[in-house]
Scaffold this active site. Structure first.
Site, PDB file in Angstrom:
ATOM      1  N   PHE A   1     -33.614 -33.111  19.285  1.00  0.00           N
ATOM      2  CA  PHE A   1     -33.709 -33.561  17.894  1.00  0.00           C
ATOM      3  C   PHE A   1     -33.173 -35.002  17.771  1.00  0.00           C
ATOM      4  O   PHE A   1     -32.179 -35.336  18.400  1.00  0.00           O
ATOM      5  CB  PHE A   1     -32.909 -32.618  17.003  1.00  0.00           C
ATOM      6  CG  PHE A   1     -33.188 -32.776  15.540  1.00  0.00           C
ATOM      7  CD1 PHE A   1     -34.309 -32.203  14.972  1.00  0.00           C
ATOM      8  CD2 PHE A   1     -32.332 -33.514  14.737  1.00  0.00           C
ATOM      9  CE1 PHE A   1     -34.575 -32.345  13.618  1.00  0.00           C
ATOM     10  CE2 PHE A   1     -32.592 -33.664  13.381  1.00  0.00           C
ATOM     11  CZ  PHE A   1     -33.716 -33.081  12.823  1.00  0.00           C
TER      12      PHE A   1
ATOM     13  N   ASP B   1     -27.462 -26.843  20.394  1.00  0.00           N
ATOM     14  CA  ASP B   1     -27.799 -27.039  18.990  1.00  0.00           C
ATOM     15  C   ASP B   1     -28.597 -25.820  18.551  1.00  0.00           C
ATOM     16  O   ASP B   1     -29.688 -25.562  19.064  1.00  0.00           O
ATOM     17  CB  ASP B   1     -28.609 -28.331  18.798  1.00  0.00           C
ATOM     18  CG  ASP B   1     -28.765 -28.689  17.325  1.00  0.00           C
ATOM     19  OD1 ASP B   1     -28.838 -27.764  16.503  1.00  0.00           O
ATOM     20  OD2 ASP B   1     -28.835 -29.893  17.009  1.00  0.00           O
TER      21      ASP B   1
ATOM     22  N   ARG C   1     -46.032 -28.112  10.933  1.00  0.00           N
ATOM     23  CA  ARG C   1     -45.100 -27.081  11.383  1.00  0.00           C
ATOM     24  C   ARG C   1     -44.923 -26.066  10.266  1.00  0.00           C
ATOM     25  O   ARG C   1     -44.656 -26.443   9.121  1.00  0.00           O
ATOM     26  CB  ARG C   1     -43.773 -27.754  11.729  1.00  0.00           C
ATOM     27  CG  ARG C   1     -42.825 -26.879  12.494  1.00  0.00           C
ATOM     28  CD  ARG C   1     -41.555 -27.626  12.796  1.00  0.00           C
ATOM     29  NE  ARG C   1     -40.839 -27.957  11.564  1.00  0.00           N
ATOM     30  CZ  ARG C   1     -39.602 -28.441  11.533  1.00  0.00           C
ATOM     31  NH1 ARG C   1     -38.956 -28.695  12.642  1.00  0.00           N
ATOM     32  NH2 ARG C   1     -39.012 -28.694  10.390  1.00  0.00           N
TER      33      ARG C   1
HETATM   34  C1  PLP Z   1     -32.097 -29.932  11.137  1.00  0.00           C
HETATM   35  C2  PLP Z   1     -31.462 -30.301  12.427  1.00  0.00           C
HETATM   36  C3  PLP Z   1     -30.360 -31.175  12.473  1.00  0.00           C
HETATM   37  C4  PLP Z   1     -29.882 -31.836  11.219  1.00  0.00           C
HETATM   38  O1  PLP Z   1     -28.593 -32.359  11.285  1.00  0.00           O
HETATM   39  P1  PLP Z   1     -27.922 -32.886   9.934  1.00  0.00           P
HETATM   40  O2  PLP Z   1     -26.652 -33.472  10.358  1.00  0.00           O
HETATM   41  O3  PLP Z   1     -27.782 -31.691   9.035  1.00  0.00           O
HETATM   42  O4  PLP Z   1     -28.844 -33.873   9.323  1.00  0.00           O
HETATM   43  C5  PLP Z   1     -29.780 -31.411  13.707  1.00  0.00           C
HETATM   44  N1  PLP Z   1     -30.277 -30.859  14.846  1.00  0.00           N
HETATM   45  C6  PLP Z   1     -31.347 -30.029  14.829  1.00  0.00           C
HETATM   46  C7  PLP Z   1     -31.869 -29.426  16.092  1.00  0.00           C
HETATM   47  C8  PLP Z   1     -31.988 -29.747  13.622  1.00  0.00           C
HETATM   48  O5  PLP Z   1     -33.055 -28.962  13.603  1.00  0.00           O
END
Ligand code: PLP
Length: 414
Positions: free
Chosen positions: A139, A216, A390
């Site tokens: 991400f 994550d 998606r």
């Molecule tokens: C949605 C998402 C985030 C978002 O992080 P924020 O700090 O809430 O903006 C991070 N990592 C993944 C894999 C996500 O899907």
């Protein structure tokens, strides 16, 4: 018993199948717990922002009047201070497979990722390990944060080239880790394809190389059952505003395995992570437990919808959620094969339900523009560059008929 047996369909059969599946769905009744949204035909983005529960609205009102309104500052002593750990324990028990005392709710996913990754890299760099292993389809915020940590700590990013239509395989991790690896950072469910990585195998491979893993779980938590303690996991982060229905920008959760407490130290050492915050002493001494992950005042108000989301998830249970999720994504893929494949739409998500999370991605060159048209019709999925639509199918709030309505609208637009 499987409540959602697979069926084979042709176009005329899909509508009848959706009706049959909704009628037999043990989770169908939970849709009424969510607030209705006028003009929305199909909400297929529950993986980006979960819908609000009616109970969330009630909790917010009650909190303003009763908790904040009458307890005022006394509320801190009467429970708010302990909230990050209390909610963390609940998420751990209901959704993460984590024993109490290892999870907090705080910050955002980005910030907690920074704190945990920095803690792990600081520790490893001291021992001479300088590489952070990550994949090219990780991400964006994760990649950016790790780039910053590498610059701060003189570490090196080592990239695994992952297929955006599938994900990272254990063999790729095995080929990337070695005596220089400090930390491996991966998503458990890939944000584009929905591919489910092999958590236990990858954790084992990293450990065999002497490295730690940070997972994550943003697209996993509340969608795919997890067993962090069983995996021997080290660190994890995730969002609460996706499948946990915590509301836009709700705080994140972070997991730090008990064996790392007092060993890994996060860098934002504020007063709420202090051993004795209210003695207001001269220097920082980290709390000996998971509270050391906290920095400042907990975002109490921002956790209210999440608490309603956890109540519901606990009532339903992760196994039932996952069973419906697999059925919903399977139905969406068969609808795609039947209705969309003739229009050159390609499936960019795993066919194997064991390797597929709660969302599916479909691809066609003009999907950016098609998605705009769908939004105007009240069919809400999301576009992911370069050419993916998606569809996130939140099991507690999505019906089979809704999935079919969305897919039918998409077929019409093509
Ligand atoms: C949605 C998402 C985030 C978002 O992080 P924020 O700090 O809430 O903006 C991070 N990592 C993944 C894999 C996500 O899907």
């Amino acid at each position: 018993m499987n409540a959602y047996p697979d069926e084979h369909t042709d176009p005329a059969e899909l509508a009848a199948e959706a009706r049959r599946r909704d009628a037999a769905d043990p989770l169908a009744g939970y849709r009424d717990r969510f607030l209705p949204a006028d003009g929305v035909v199909a909400y297929l983005d529950g993986n980006s922002l979960g819908r609000p529960l009616r109970a969330a609205a009630e909790r917010v009102t009650r909190f303003v009047h009763e908790d904040w309104g009458t307890r005022l500052i006394r509320g801190w002593d009467e429970g708010w201070i302990a909230l990050p750990q209390r909610l963390g324990d609940r998420i751990g028990r209901i959704a993460l497979g984590a024993a109490a005392g290892q999870v907090v709710v705080a910050d955002s996913t980005t910030v907690l990722l920074y704190k945990l990754a920095r803690a792990a890299v600081d520790h490893a760099v001291t021992g001479g390990r300088r590489e952070i292993v990550l994949d090219t389809d990780n991400f964006p915020t994760d990649r950016y944060v790790l780039e910053g940590i590498a610059a701060e700590r003189g570490a090196v990013l080592r990239w695994i080239r992952s297929d955006p239509a599938s994900g990272v395989a254990p063999e790729q991790v095995a080929a990337a880790v070695g005596p220089d690896t400090a930390l491996v950072v991966l998503s458990h469910v890939a944000y584009r394809s929905g591919f489910v990585a092999d958590g236990p195998a990858i954790t084992r491979i990293a450990h065999d190389a002497g490295a730690l893993v940070l997972w994550d779980l943003s697209h996993s938590v509340g969608s795919v059952p997890l067993d962090l303690d069983g995996w021997g996991a080290d660190l994890a982060v995730g969002c609460t505003y996706k499948y946990l229905n915590g509301g836009p920008g709700a705080p994140a959760f972070g997991y730090l395995a008990a064996r790392h407490h007092g060993v890994l130290h996060q860098p934002v050492q504020g007063w709420f992570g202090h051993r004795t915050p209210f003695e207001m002493g001269p220097g920082h001494e980290p709390a000996p437990d998971v509270r050391a992950l906290l920095s400042g005042t907990p975002p109490v108000f921002a956790t209210l919808p999440l608490q309603a989301g956890l109540d519901l998830l606990e009532e339903v249970g992760m196994e039932a959620v996952r069973a419906k999720s697999v059925a919903l994504t399977g139905f969406a893929l068969r609808a795609a094969d039947t209705l969309l494949a003739p229009h050159d739409v390609r499936v960019a998500s795993p066919r194997d339900p064991q390797r597929r999370g709660g969302h599916v991605t479909l691809r066609r060159a003009d999907f950016a523009e098609v998605n705009d048209r769908l939004w105007k019709r009240g069919v809400i999925g999301d576009f992911r560059a370069p050419d993916g639509i998606r569809l996130g199918l939140a099991p507690l709030s999505t019906s089979f008929a809704e999935v079919l309505a969305g897919m039918t609208a998409l077929a019409e637009e093509l």
